[in-house]
Design a protein around this motif. Structure first.
Motif, mmCIF file in Angstrom:
data_model
loop_
_atom_site.group_PDB
_atom_site.id
_atom_site.type_symbol
_atom_site.label_atom_id
_atom_site.label_comp_id
_atom_site.label_asym_id
_atom_site.label_seq_id
_atom_site.Cartn_x
_atom_site.Cartn_y
_atom_site.Cartn_z
ATOM 1 N N LYS A 271 -11.057 35.372 -2.045
ATOM 2 C CA LYS A 271 -11.584 34.625 -0.917
ATOM 3 C C LYS A 271 -12.469 35.542 -0.087
ATOM 4 O O LYS A 271 -12.156 36.719 0.105
ATOM 5 N N VAL A 272 -13.589 35.001 0.385
ATOM 6 C CA VAL A 272 -14.550 35.766 1.175
ATOM 7 C C VAL A 272 -14.505 35.281 2.617
ATOM 8 O O VAL A 272 -14.529 34.075 2.874
ATOM 9 N N TRP A 273 -14.441 36.235 3.554
ATOM 10 C CA TRP A 273 -14.346 35.918 4.971
ATOM 11 C C TRP A 273 -15.567 36.450 5.713
ATOM 12 O O TRP A 273 -16.070 37.519 5.377
ATOM 13 N N PRO A 274 -16.063 35.749 6.717
ATOM 14 C CA PRO A 274 -17.274 36.192 7.420
ATOM 15 C C PRO A 274 -17.079 37.461 8.245
ATOM 16 O O PRO A 274 -18.029 38.188 8.494
ATOM 17 N N ASP A 275 -15.834 37.732 8.669
ATOM 18 C CA ASP A 275 -15.530 38.953 9.414
ATOM 19 C C ASP A 275 -14.018 39.133 9.446
ATOM 20 O O ASP A 275 -13.261 38.264 8.997
ATOM 21 N N PHE A 276 -13.578 40.266 9.988
ATOM 22 C CA PHE A 276 -12.154 40.571 9.981
ATOM 23 C C PHE A 276 -11.374 39.642 10.910
ATOM 24 O O PHE A 276 -10.220 39.317 10.643
ATOM 25 N N SER A 277 -12.001 39.230 11.987
ATOM 26 C CA SER A 277 -11.333 38.305 12.919
ATOM 27 C C SER A 277 -11.008 36.989 12.231
ATOM 28 O O SER A 277 -9.940 36.411 12.439
ATOM 29 N N ALA A 278 -11.940 36.495 11.417
ATOM 30 C CA ALA A 278 -11.690 35.253 10.685
ATOM 31 C C ALA A 278 -10.534 35.426 9.711
ATOM 32 O O ALA A 278 -9.699 34.534 9.540
ATOM 33 N N PHE A 279 -10.473 36.578 9.072
ATOM 34 C CA PHE A 279 -9.358 36.869 8.164
ATOM 35 C C PHE A 279 -8.029 36.857 8.918
ATOM 36 O O PHE A 279 -7.054 36.247 8.466
ATOM 37 N N LEU A 280 -7.980 37.494 10.083
ATOM 38 C CA LEU A 280 -6.743 37.528 10.873
ATOM 39 C C LEU A 280 -6.361 36.124 11.337
ATOM 40 O O LEU A 280 -5.174 35.781 11.372
ATOM 41 N N THR A 281 -7.347 35.318 11.673
ATOM 42 C CA THR A 281 -7.073 33.939 12.073
ATOM 43 C C THR A 281 -6.439 33.168 10.914
ATOM 44 O O THR A 281 -5.454 32.444 11.097
ATOM 45 N N GLY A 282 -6.994 33.350 9.730
ATOM 46 C CA GLY A 282 -6.416 32.700 8.555
ATOM 47 C C GLY A 282 -5.002 33.169 8.290
ATOM 48 O O GLY A 282 -4.142 32.380 7.892
ATOM 49 N N LEU A 283 -4.747 34.423 8.533
ATOM 50 C CA LEU A 283 -3.420 34.987 8.313
ATOM 51 C C LEU A 283 -2.382 34.359 9.237
ATOM 52 O O LEU A 283 -1.222 34.183 8.865
ATOM 53 N N ALA A 284 -2.802 33.996 10.444
ATOM 54 C CA ALA A 284 -1.873 33.468 11.447
ATOM 55 C C ALA A 284 -1.846 31.948 11.500
ATOM 56 O O ALA A 284 -1.099 31.373 12.289
ATOM 57 N N GLN A 285 -2.601 31.273 10.673
ATOM 58 C CA GLN A 285 -2.756 29.826 10.809
ATOM 59 C C GLN A 285 -1.527 29.018 10.433
ATOM 60 O O GLN A 285 -1.472 27.815 10.675
ATOM 61 N N ASP A 286 -0.546 29.662 9.817
ATOM 62 C CA ASP A 286 0.671 28.898 9.500
ATOM 63 C C ASP A 286 1.599 28.796 10.699
ATOM 64 O O ASP A 286 2.691 28.250 10.613
ATOM 65 N N GLU A 287 1.166 29.341 11.865
ATOM 66 C CA GLU A 287 1.854 29.179 13.140
ATOM 67 C C GLU A 287 3.227 29.847 13.184
ATOM 68 O O GLU A 287 4.098 29.456 13.939
#
Length: 212
Positions: A104-120
């Protein structure tokens, strides 16, 4: 069903599951994968994962992708990349294993961290981000890895910047002797990943699976 497709990354606001939208076209491409991309195992708490932050050299990323397929470990690429995702050297290094790479390709590290935390889940339950460095951190053979650690590697010419290191929970380094400043990225990834798999007991599980 089962048709292989080319993956294109499209930047736009999307629902909670995806930091990026994947658009497919029915024709061969470097990232030929089945229709259910991205795989559901992304951010699986039981899975170790590899993150390449702004990788610069296509053969290195291709070699890491091959390792990702061999170890069945998801691979995350953080943009900007130093190459086109369809680079022929990237494709050559990955050989014919691209259909087996969970990428998976992410636009920046912040987006990656957001995806990591999206399961709440709470931050305490998130897997650790383990940085790698040529000069700082615990020697890799002495670090206590966990099966769900996320291993973060920096670009070939610069390493991880302080802004990224500050977001990680630990750092490891590969001991180097002599005049060499650092190892090739794909070599370093291989050393760290298999040391992490061995230290966390994952390789023992592989052996039991093979025996079973």
């Amino acid at each position: 069903a089962g048709v292989h497709r080319r993956v294109e990354v499209v930047r736009r606001p999307v629902a909670r599951e995806d930091a990026l939208v994947v658009r497919c076209r029915v024709r061969p491409g470097i990232l030929d994968i089945v229709e259910d991309y991205p795989p559901k195992c992304f951010f699986d708490r039981a899975a170790m994962q590899i993150v390449l932050f702004e990788p610069e050299i296509p053969p290195n990323t291709g070699n890491v992708a091959r390792l990702s397929a061999a170890a069945r470990i998801p691979l995350h690429l953080i943009e900007p990349l130093g190459f086109c995702i369809e680079d022929r050297y990237l494709k050559r290094a990955g050989l014919d294993y691209w259909p087996h790479v969970q990428i998976k390709v992410w636009p920046d590290f912040s987006a990656f961290l957001t995806g990591l935390a999206q399961d709440e889940v709470s931050s305490a339950a998130l897997p650790r981000l383990i940085a790698t460095s040529a000069r700082r951190g615990v020697p890799v053979h002495k670090f206590s890895f966990r099966p769900d650690d996320i291993l973060v590697f920096g670009p070939e010419t610069r390493g991880l910047p302080e802004t990224i290191l500050e977001k990680t929970q630990a750092a490891v380094r590969i001991p180097i002797r002599g005049e060499v400043r650092s190892l090739n990225l794909s070599t370093a990834v291989g050393i760290v990943v298999y040391q992490a798999l061995a230290a966390s007991g994952e390789l023992d599980h592989w052996a039991m699976d093979e025996e079973g």
